[in-house]
Design an enzyme around this catalytic site. Structure first.
Site: not given
Lengths: 390, 390
Positions: A390, A262, A167, A385, A178, A141
């Protein structure tokens, strides 16, 4: 080299869930039914596929379908039906007998999953790529690189392979940290032992990492063994060897997740040493790993050990600050509650040049130690983020 | 209008702790000894002045010395001696009889406090400015604006004033979340009642806010009453009126801290409604308030309610996701575990134009509700905390 254990095939499919021309569905298929164990998020708000995977813990599993781009979380009863329909479609496509399929999802929360598109892609699986590398990319992702590893070792002269895929880059918290991970092996292991190993190894790998302290609704760790190597794990030394290799696979994947956290620029290892009990070690490790002030200081290459001491102090562990010591990289800089002089400029330079940093926190005298992995918090975390809509 | 209660004086002094030509010491002096109550950080790693202020909880207090620029935390026994010497110097300077002084600090952790400079500034206090506005500025660290308020109201035809000062913008967590705050009044209150009021009001003000979830080593809330209005709080309705005004002072200050949260662009009110028990409300409020993913979504003006649901789910509260509902601003967007359609573009616009946002989380049916205040997480939070060096 990445390779699948005997009898396993991994596919990368295109379903067009969120974007066109992107492989967004991965599929694992075993030629024979697998013994299945799993660990899942402890979030009370859990996704529909987590419910499905939990229900099937007593079944043998032969196929796993994983999509990125949509988490199928907070989607109510309809979401559960979608997850179930995907599993049923996979079972039909592969004509499974005495075994079932799993369906897993990651991505945006609260949006209905386009199950039809996924089912269509499964039915056309023969036109897709069969490759572990491509599978590991299809499940990504916000990951910036795929995470996968294979280990092959011999037991009784025969090869056993353990391959792991994961992932996850955000919404990573120590309690099943995870997002999604798959460990597959061609060893033959008793179901009870397999379950025990999985839970034991998770504690010091996927449950010891954090990126942002946000626990996902979808975290799932799936462990499948099909026994097709013909090697049964029996004796203690065989089990120890198997466990060691499985640990290395899981540790590698969990560290890769943190490294890919991230916006992260550093992998930070927090060792809590010489603690009297396990629970206090966990509390200290979690608090320090998740402290925004600790994480931003690392991003700024600032050896701000005071923030580490403060986080240890509010962790909830029984701490006497007059017995607390902290090592920064290789230097003791806080000893029994007293700061020691150190060359701040030199330490800042060391931090600037380090992709991996070790911090040791020694709260007292005891025999228990525990490792945690976290990362720094950068502008890019905020960017990723704030802008991931969404 | 900001004014001190009768008999109180507030000073702003220059000690040169970290920077020259900056007022970095504030001092409160009362003409008569005060009844003293306090609430302090629950951090096990607490600063030397916290130790001192706790030891003096049974004493009457007449002077308070507060410095910014250095927290006197993690400084060992020497740090405690420094805090004590400052208090003793203040007692000597003001020739206190039957009352003591307090010494408080905020700023960098782990660096020895230049106590001599502070003592020198106290001794020269007559050359400094006496003003509540200047006092509120002298105690600032990363605050971008001073935080102070006065309330005057009548009991039995006589004026009572309550004045509150606070400092804090980062290292703010719900468990005593104020960094430093001072509530001073000229009412006469029984010591036991004063203590009870303080703890009761803290629960819904300073203990219900968060900026970054990092609990300070120095958090202290000091409540002093000198009785010089000549009004004694006796009857229930008098106490209620006093409490209402004290609450407004404390709520104003705690909201100002969140509004000034490092890098914050929005004040976010989280109301957890209709919960069966207080503990679950607190768990949900704290988890949602501290979630990095929730906070970054608000910075990006993204109505990402899924992250709110996820944080409520991992809060540790007993939650059944099929009974969970969420209001975003004034709209019900998640009802009993099912997403409701809403105009995302419109909601994003609303967020863009809002300095204050209300979120309601309704996990079930119960009679308990609780409010929390948090802020978004922006690039500037990272900047401020990556660059604020030790």
């Amino acid at each position: 080299m990445l390779k699948n254990p005997i009898g396993f095939k991994t596919y990368a499919l295109e379903a067009g869930i969120k974007y066109q021309n992107k492989k967004d569905v991965g599929m694992i298929y075993s030629e024979t039914p697998c013994v299945y164990a799993g660990v899942f998020t402890s979030n009370k708000v859990f996704a529909a596929p987590v419910k499905l995977c939990r229900e099937r813990l007593k079944d043998k599993i032969q196929t796993v379908v994983v999509n990125s781009g949509n988490a199928n979380a907070c989607t109510g009863e309809e979401g559960y039906q979608d997850a179930l329909n995907i599993a049923l479609a996979a079972e039909k496509t592969f004509e499974l007998k005495n075994a079932k399929a799993l369906s897993l999802s990651t991505g945006v929360i609260g949006v209905r999953l386009p199950a039809d598109k996924i089912i269509l892609s499964i039915q056309k699986y023969q036109k897709s790529v069969e490759s572990p590398e491509e599978f590991s990319k299809a499940i990504m992702t916000t990951d910036s690189f795929p995470k996968a590893i294979s280990k092959t070792f011999k037991i009784n002269g025969k090869d056993i392979t353990i391959t792991g895929f994961a992932k996850g880059a955000g919404m990573i918290s120590p309690n099943m940290a995870t997002m999604l991970a798959f460990i597959i092996t061609d060893a033959f292991i008793d179901a009870k032992i397999q379950k025990k190993i999985l839970h034991e190894l998770t504690e010091n790998t996927f449950n010891a990492i954090t990126v942002d302290g946000d626990m996902s609704t979808n975290d799932s760790l799936i462990f499948l063994s099909n026994g097709m190597s013909g090697v049964k794990i029996n004796k203690k030394e065989e089990l120890d060897l198997f466990k060691q290799n499985a640990f290395e696979v899981m540790e590698f994947l969990s560290k890769e997740i943190v490294r890919d956290g991230e916006g992260a620029t550093k992998l930070i290892e927090i060792r809590v040493e010489n603690v009297k009990n396990k629970e206090d070690a966990k509390k200290i490790g979690n608090a320090v790993s998740n402290s925004l002030l600790v994480k931003t200081a690392f991003f700024g290459n600032d050896p701000n050990w005071g923030r580490i001491a403060a986080a240890a102090g509010y962790s909830g562990a029984k701490i006497d600050q007059d017995k607390l010591s902290i090592y920064f990289i290789d230097q003791l800089i806080f000893q029994n509650g007293k700061p020691l002089p150190f060359d701040k400029k030199e330490m800042t330079e060391k931090l600037k040049n380090s992709k991996e940093v070790l911090i040791k926190i020694i709260p007292e005298t005891g025999s228990f130690s525990k490792r945690f992995f976290t990362c720094d918090l950068s502008y890019d975390y905020v960017k990723i983020n704030a802008e991931y809509t969404t």
